[in-house]
Design an enzyme around this catalytic site. Structure first.
Site, PDB file in Angstrom:
ATOM      1  N   LYS A 155      25.063-135.609  30.426  1.00 52.97           N
ATOM      2  CA  LYS A 155      25.283-136.957  30.940  1.00 52.97           C
ATOM      3  C   LYS A 155      25.576-136.939  32.440  1.00 52.97           C
ATOM      4  O   LYS A 155      26.410-136.174  32.907  1.00 52.97           O
ATOM      5  CB  LYS A 155      26.459-137.604  30.207  1.00 52.97           C
ATOM      6  CG  LYS A 155      26.640-139.074  30.513  1.00 52.97           C
ATOM      7  CD  LYS A 155      27.260-139.794  29.341  1.00 52.97           C
ATOM      8  CE  LYS A 155      27.430-141.273  29.563  1.00 52.97           C
ATOM      9  NZ  LYS A 155      26.250-141.993  29.966  1.00 52.97           N
ATOM     10  N   GLY A 209      31.197-131.436  34.135  1.00 45.84           N
ATOM     11  CA  GLY A 209      30.373-130.232  34.017  1.00 45.84           C
ATOM     12  C   GLY A 209      28.984-130.422  34.607  1.00 45.84           C
ATOM     13  O   GLY A 209      28.442-129.528  35.267  1.00 45.84           O
ATOM     14  N   CYS A 210      28.420-131.600  34.393  1.00 44.04           N
ATOM     15  CA  CYS A 210      27.072-131.881  34.896  1.00 44.04           C
ATOM     16  C   CYS A 210      27.078-132.004  36.420  1.00 44.04           C
ATOM     17  O   CYS A 210      26.121-131.610  37.089  1.00 44.04           O
ATOM     18  CB  CYS A 210      26.524-133.140  34.235  1.00 44.04           C
ATOM     19  SG  CYS A 210      26.442-132.987  32.431  1.00 44.04           S
ATOM     20  N   THR A 211      28.155-132.545  36.964  1.00 45.30           N
ATOM     21  CA  THR A 211      28.289-132.655  38.416  1.00 45.30           C
ATOM     22  C   THR A 211      28.398-131.260  39.035  1.00 45.30           C
ATOM     23  O   THR A 211      27.738-130.962  40.037  1.00 45.30           O
ATOM     24  CB  THR A 211      29.520-133.519  38.772  1.00 45.30           C
ATOM     25  OG1 THR A 211      29.322-134.826  38.219  1.00 45.30           O
ATOM     26  CG2 THR A 211      29.717-133.611  40.272  1.00 45.30           C
ATOM     27  N   GLY A 269      24.906-129.475  38.706  1.00 45.49           N
ATOM     28  CA  GLY A 269      23.961-130.037  39.677  1.00 45.49           C
ATOM     29  C   GLY A 269      24.298-129.613  41.094  1.00 45.49           C
ATOM     30  O   GLY A 269      23.419-129.305  41.893  1.00 45.49           O
TER      31      GLY A 269
END
Length: 158
Positions: free
Chosen positions: A39, A44-46, A49
């Site tokens: 998401k 974690g995704c930030t 990325g």
């Protein structure tokens, strides 16, 4: 569907940030890293990325394109990309076409409830369109460095 290592990755076209459409076959001649994240704008995704963003020059030097994919809509992807200053496209895969090709939709548990979601996964496609490497159930710390090392080694062996 499950793609085996060394096998061709099925072609796809998908909507991406910057009002673009990414078509895998148009990237032949370059290696492609496709990373799937659950998401946009979550911790974690930030972090993941940001790690890809910070290593983009090294990926460029290894003849490797980076693509991020989640089921978020284009507006959420655009906002995520702008806020984090990502220097690569993010694909909106609301209909799960790309997720299905790579078999990353898994049953997950959160707060005791089960739901279907993206298993954090990364795939390295060689310059001829074959699957060269895959990482499933990814833990973010150190992951991008591992993918970069694989991309560099693959590029050096061409």
């Amino acid at each position: 569907m499950h793609i085996e290592l060394g096998q061709p990755v099925p072609d796809f076209s998908a909507s991406a940030t910057g009002d673009t459409t990414i078509t895998l076959s148009e990237l032949r001649g370059k290696q492609v890293v496709i990373y799937f994240y659950p998401k946009a704008s979550t911790p974690g995704c930030t972090t993941e990325g940001g790690d890809f963003r910070d290593h983009k020059k090294a990926f460029d030097n290894a003849n490797t394109v980076i693509l991020g994919v989640s089921r978020d809509g284009l507006r959420a992807q655009e906002n995520f990309k702008a806020k984090q200053d990502f220097n690569f496209p993010l694909i909106s895969d609301k209909d799960e076409t790309v997720c299905t090709i790579f078999d990353v939709i898994k049953l997950k548990k959160m707060y005791g409830k089960e739901h279907l979601g993206i298993e954090r996964s990364t795939f390295l496609i060689d310059a001829t369109g074959n699957l060269a490497n895959e990482w499933r159930g990814v833990k973010v710390p150190g992951h991008v460095e591992e993918v970069l090392a694989a991309a560099e080694a693959l590029n050096a062996s061409r």
